[in-house]
Design a protein around this motif. Structure first.
Motif, mmCIF file in Angstrom:
data_model
loop_
_atom_site.group_PDB
_atom_site.id
_atom_site.type_symbol
_atom_site.label_atom_id
_atom_site.label_comp_id
_atom_site.label_asym_id
_atom_site.label_seq_id
_atom_site.Cartn_x
_atom_site.Cartn_y
_atom_site.Cartn_z
ATOM 1 N N ARG A 1 3.406 8.098 -4.326
ATOM 2 C CA ARG A 1 3.534 6.725 -4.777
ATOM 3 C C ARG A 1 3.688 6.239 -6.115
ATOM 4 N N TYR B 1 0.837 6.070 -8.658
ATOM 5 C CA TYR B 1 0.246 7.295 -9.169
ATOM 6 C C TYR B 1 1.033 8.010 -10.014
ATOM 7 N N ASN C 1 -6.699 -11.440 3.755
ATOM 8 C CA ASN C 1 -6.434 -10.456 2.693
ATOM 9 C C ASN C 1 -5.573 -9.568 3.309
ATOM 10 N N LYS D 1 -4.803 -6.766 -6.072
ATOM 11 C CA LYS D 1 -5.305 -8.027 -5.144
ATOM 12 C C LYS D 1 -6.011 -7.477 -4.060
ATOM 13 N N THR D 2 -6.191 -6.310 -3.658
ATOM 14 C CA THR D 2 -6.631 -5.997 -2.389
ATOM 15 C C THR D 2 -8.207 -6.385 -2.348
ATOM 16 N N ILE D 3 -8.670 -6.535 -1.132
ATOM 17 C CA ILE D 3 -10.045 -7.051 -0.946
ATOM 18 C C ILE D 3 -11.018 -6.809 -1.905
ATOM 19 N N THR D 4 -11.198 -5.177 -1.901
ATOM 20 C CA THR D 4 -12.490 -4.566 -2.935
ATOM 21 C C THR D 4 -12.359 -4.898 -4.194
ATOM 22 N N PHE E 1 -10.969 -7.547 -5.334
ATOM 23 C CA PHE E 1 -11.252 -9.032 -5.327
ATOM 24 C C PHE E 1 -12.749 -9.303 -5.375
ATOM 25 N N ASN F 1 -0.374 -4.581 -4.480
ATOM 26 C CA ASN F 1 -1.412 -4.372 -3.456
ATOM 27 C C ASN F 1 -1.959 -2.975 -3.732
ATOM 28 N N CYS F 2 -2.959 -2.612 -3.013
ATOM 29 C CA CYS F 2 -3.941 -1.535 -3.282
ATOM 30 C C CYS F 2 -3.389 -0.509 -4.013
ATOM 31 N N ILE F 3 -3.852 -0.306 -5.374
ATOM 32 C CA ILE F 3 -3.386 0.788 -6.066
ATOM 33 C C ILE F 3 -4.173 2.066 -6.413
ATOM 34 N N GLY F 4 -5.252 2.178 -5.354
ATOM 35 C CA GLY F 4 -6.114 3.249 -5.126
ATOM 36 C C GLY F 4 -7.058 3.430 -6.154
ATOM 37 N N TRP F 5 -7.922 2.443 -6.452
ATOM 38 C CA TRP F 5 -9.026 2.725 -7.324
ATOM 39 C C TRP F 5 -10.226 1.816 -6.846
ATOM 40 N N CYS F 6 -10.303 1.796 -5.499
ATOM 41 C CA CYS F 6 -11.010 0.944 -4.864
ATOM 42 C C CYS F 6 -12.631 0.839 -5.247
ATOM 43 N N LEU G 1 -2.943 -1.752 -13.518
ATOM 44 C CA LEU G 1 -1.842 -0.615 -14.208
ATOM 45 C C LEU G 1 -1.285 -1.549 -15.322
#
Lengths: 396, 152
Positions: free
Chosen positions: A125, A128, A317, B79-82, B84, B118-123, B130
């Motif tokens: 992705r 990453y 969300n 901007k994903t929930i976690t 936020f 949207n979620c970039i994978g660091w929740c 980024l």
């Protein structure tokens, strides 16, 4: 029984150490040397015996995928590592790639040997991209090693560009072929007709590492964990209102209650299992809900919410996420996502009566049967599980 | 448009004219100016013997293929929930104030664009963002503003 954070950590770590498959340091070269002497049927048998199901979320039996591709008559076949980890709340593949890239490559090479592929791709992705230099360096070393072994298999890397849907395997293929990432109808499955029309196995990062470990342990160890339906372990991404957050490998088959006891902050009211396309489990169902294919299946995303959180906000969300990430090619998903977002807003702002929520649930159910791919089909999971368990929070 | 023609040719030469190379080519061309112009898309179409509409369709599908001129550095806030829940809004406000722009805009000096992702994978380490390919996690408003300094 309230544990301190340290007590929780100690328990989690003990659990992890007992399993310890994904992050165990192994000599991948020695394993590859051995693999090249093994009979393909033997390898397939190991994978079959293990009962391994895809760890990306959909849970398709890995053995069947490999077997189907192996049985295809074609000079050209491909192995693709699906590293398009985009499910909200999932971040485990990032760590696996960062720390265990060799085990991922080895899993791809084992698959390549079994099905008869000479080219492999990692579809990473775009978010990453910072991993690219590290992966390319390790990949080049691995490719050289394969050459030295006289094994005709090369891995290359492709980057995504911010489209969640490309984690769906047929959309991923479309993207790799230079098209919009729009899912295809199945069948034919990628194992029959995949990348450039050739038989292609697409496995998630974690699945490939499990394949490596299953072959290393000759089918043993992995299946000692989990339940009959959900064998083995799984890497979980834990976030939200949690005392302990992060990436942990745990046995499948534990209940949400056990999970919440270990990770929660003592006030957990709901756990979203499987991200924005997964299921919301409310507190009253923690004890009876098993984490695994017999209960709530998951790609590993575990988001915890305590009583200070608005479930309306959480649902919005997720729905906005789905609305943005819907590829738009099929009407149920494209229009359905938009209408669900509009609908719950209208109810919240009293422009629609509470009974309108039942209409929206019907719409979500229609999307489940009428959408073309997993994205549209799974929108009903969070929608219905949140609306049914937290109806009053959505309305008032 | 001498320079853009060069980058298109360079990209096509590097990856080849096969359709399956379209995404890497678009990515490489986009990287040059942090966006894809319609002229560039037409050039890519000509070079690869595809229709311009086809190339446009592909480029506009992907959210990281920016189609409007962007700043030299692109900030993408999760901007994903976690994220936020961990205070993403305060990070956005701090960055908007520091840069003097609103979400979605580019600074007049074209140094920064501020976007959501949207979620970039660091929740587990939110709020996260980024800047180009580099990740910033466990942000506070101060840390976010400090991160900008690396690009000033």
């Amino acid at each position: 029984m309230v544990m301190t954070r340290d007590e929780k950590l100690a328990k989690i770590n003990a659990h992890q150490e007992r399993v310890n498959l994904i992050f165990e340091k192994i000599d991948t070269l020695r394993l590859m040397e051995k693999v090249l002497t093994l009979d393909n049927n033997k390898i397939l048998e190991y994978i079959k015996e293990s009962g391994l199901k895809g760890r990306g979320g959909a849970g398709f039996p890995t053995y069947l995928k490999w077997k189907l591709a192996a049985d295809q008559k074609s000079d050209v076949k491909y192995v693709i590592c699906n590293a398009d980890e985009g499910e909200p709340g999932t971040f485990k593949d990032r760590k696996i790639l960062e720390e265990q890239a060799e085990k991922v490559f080895t899993g791809m090479a084992i698959c390549a040997k079994v099905i008869g592929a000479s080219l492999g791709y990692i579809y990473l992705r775009g978010e990453y991209n910072f991993l690219v230099p590290l992966l390319v360096t390790k990949m080049n070393v691995f490719n050289d090693d394969m050459k030295k072994f006289g094994f005709n298999f090369t891995i290359d890397l492709r980057s995504g560009s911010g489209a969640y849907i490309c984690g769906e395997e047929t959309a991923l293929i479309e993207s790799m072929e230079g098209y919009r990432g729009e899912a295809r109808n199945k069948p034919p499955y990628p194992a029959e007709k995949g990348y450039l029309g050739k038989p292609t196995v697409i496995n998630n990062v974690e699945t490939l590492v499990y394949c490596t470990m299953i072959v290393l342990n000759e089918g043993k160890k992995f299946k000692n964990f989990g339940t009959e339906i959900s064998t083995g372990s799984k890497v979980f991404s834990v976030s939200g209102d949690a005392d302990v957050e992060g990436i942990y490998e745990l046995e499948l088959g534990m209940t949400i209650q056990e999970f919440v006891d270990l990770f929660g902050d003592g006030d957990t009211k709901a756990v979203q299992v499987g991200g924005a396309s997964g299921f919301c489990v409310p507190r009253k169902k923690f004890k009876e809900t098993i984490i695994g294919f017999e209960g709530v299946p998951t790609g590993g995303s575990m988001m915890l919410f305590n009583s200070s959180r608005s479930m309306y906000h959480i649902l919005m969300n997720y729905m906005e996420f789905m609305q943005e990430e819907s590829c738009g090619q099929c009407t149920p998903c494209r229009v359905g996502c938009q209408q669900l977002v509009k609908g719950i807003q209208a109810i919240k702002h009293k422009k629609r009566p509470a009974s309108y929520l039942d209409e929206l649930v019907k719409l979500a159910k229609t999307m489940r049967v009428a959408s073309k791919c997993g994205l549209g089909q799974s929108v009903a999971n969070p929608f219905i599980s949140i609306v049914e368990n937290f109806r009053e929070e959505i309305i008032y | 448009m001498q320079s853009s023609e060069n980058i298109v040719r360079k990209a096509v030469k590097k990856y080849g004219k096969g359709r399956e190379n379209l995404l890497p080519i678009l990515q490489m061309v986009r990287k040059e100016n942090n966006y894809l112009s319609e002229d560039q898309l037409r050039e890519i179409a000509t070079e690869m013997d595809l229709s311009a509409a086809d190339v446009y369709g592909v480029a506009t599908f992907y959210s990281f293929m920016d189609m409007q001129p962007k700043g030299k550095n692109i900030i993408r806030i999760c901007k994903t929930i976690t994220c936020f829940m961990k205070g993403k809004d305060s990070i956005v406000t701090a960055l908007e104030d520091a840069l003097g722009i609103k979400m979605g805009e580019t600074t007049p000096d074209r140094k920064f664009s501020l976007l959501e992702a949207n979620c970039i994978g660091w929740c587990h380490k939110g709020p996260a963002m980024l800047i180009n390919d580099k990740v910033y996690v466990e942000l506070t408003p101060e840390k976010a503003i400090q991160a900008l300094e690396e690009y000033r």
